[in-house]
Structures are given as C-alpha cells and as structure tokens.
Design a protein around this motif. Structure first.
Motif, PDB file in Angstrom:
ATOM      1  N   GLU A 147      -0.748   6.130   5.707  1.00 27.20           N
ATOM      2  CA  GLU A 147      -1.161   5.265   4.658  1.00 27.20           C
ATOM      3  C   GLU A 147      -2.100   6.162   3.573  1.00 27.20           C
ATOM      4  OE1 GLU A 147      -3.855   1.150   4.177  1.00 27.20           O
ATOM      5  OE2 GLU A 147      -2.288   1.464   5.816  1.00 27.20           O
ATOM      6  N   ARG A 148      -1.923   5.778   2.564  1.00 22.98           N
ATOM      7  CA  ARG A 148      -2.953   6.826   1.300  1.00 22.98           C
ATOM      8  C   ARG A 148      -4.264   6.186   1.509  1.00 22.98           C
ATOM      9  NH1 ARG A 148      -0.334   6.796  -4.307  1.00 22.98           N
ATOM     10  NH2 ARG A 148       0.934   8.365  -2.800  1.00 22.98           N
ATOM     11  N   LYS A 149      -5.116   7.085   1.682  1.00 27.29           N
ATOM     12  CA  LYS A 149      -6.628   6.800   1.748  1.00 27.29           C
ATOM     13  C   LYS A 149      -7.125   6.649   0.529  1.00 27.29           C
ATOM     14  CE  LYS A 149      -7.499   9.423   5.697  1.00 27.29           C
ATOM     15  NZ  LYS A 149      -8.196  10.349   6.376  1.00 27.29           N
ATOM     16  N   LYS A 150      -7.787   5.482   0.132  1.00 24.58           N
ATOM     17  CA  LYS A 150      -8.536   5.260  -1.053  1.00 24.58           C
ATOM     18  C   LYS A 150      -9.547   6.454  -1.362  1.00 24.58           C
ATOM     19  CE  LYS A 150      -8.167   0.217  -0.900  1.00 24.58           C
ATOM     20  NZ  LYS A 150      -8.912  -0.951  -0.850  1.00 24.58           N
ATOM     21  N   ARG A 151      -9.469   6.761  -2.709  1.00 25.18           N
ATOM     22  CA  ARG A 151     -10.344   7.909  -3.244  1.00 25.18           C
ATOM     23  C   ARG A 151     -11.629   7.591  -3.833  1.00 25.18           C
ATOM     24  NH1 ARG A 151      -5.519  11.647  -5.391  1.00 25.18           N
ATOM     25  NH2 ARG A 151      -4.477  12.112  -3.379  1.00 25.18           N
ATOM     26  N   ASP A 152     -12.577   8.038  -3.786  1.00 23.68           N
ATOM     27  CA  ASP A 152     -13.826   7.870  -4.595  1.00 23.68           C
ATOM     28  C   ASP A 152     -13.648   7.955  -6.086  1.00 23.68           C
ATOM     29  OD1 ASP A 152     -15.066   7.309  -2.229  1.00 23.68           O
ATOM     30  OD2 ASP A 152     -15.844   9.396  -2.097  1.00 23.68           O
ATOM     31  N   THR A 158       0.723  -1.152   0.061  1.00 21.77           N
ATOM     32  CA  THR A 158       0.130   0.036  -0.041  1.00 21.77           C
ATOM     33  C   THR A 158       0.815   1.478   0.218  1.00 21.77           C
ATOM     34  OG1 THR A 158      -1.521  -1.041   1.185  1.00 21.77           O
ATOM     35  CG2 THR A 158      -1.748   1.236   1.219  1.00 21.77           C
TER      36      THR A 158
END
Length: 66
Positions: A57-62, A4
């Motif tokens: 940690e990179r957040k998942k984007r819409d 990730t």
C-alpha cells in the motif's frame, strides 16, 4: 472497498559491505484493488520484468516531500 493505490516493486538481491545478503526494491508500477477483491494495475512502459515482486500500500507523503 478502498481505492488506495499500491506500489508494485521488484526485488534485486545484493551483498552489502559486510557480505550480508540484502534486497533492493524498485517501484515499477501501480496497482489498485478492484470491487471483486482482485487487483488491476499498470507497469511502467518499456520495462521487461522477471523475478520476485511485492505489492505494498502506498504511504502518504508529507506535503514537503517531493
């Protein structure tokens, strides 16, 4: 182990309109955890960095967010 991507961010302190101390975070690179438990990554070319930093940690984007 997860590959990730993480964001490398540097902080800059400032005072808001009420005089309260805050920190603004700016993304300056990307970091990945390696198989040995360490981290490796890259910093945006042309930047000179100093001061405090965090790795998140990179957040998942819409799909709708660019």
């Amino acid at each position: 182990m997860s590959k990730t991507p993480h964001d490398l961010l540097i902080g800059e302190e400032y005072k808001d309109g009420n005089g309260e101390k805050k920190t603004a975070w700016t993304k300056v690179g990307t970091v990945f955890q390696d198989d040995g438990g360490g981290f490796s990554g890259s910093i945006t070319p042309g930047l000179a960095l100093s001061g405090k930093f965090i790795i998140r940690e990179r957040k998942k984007r819409d799909a709708q967010t660019s």
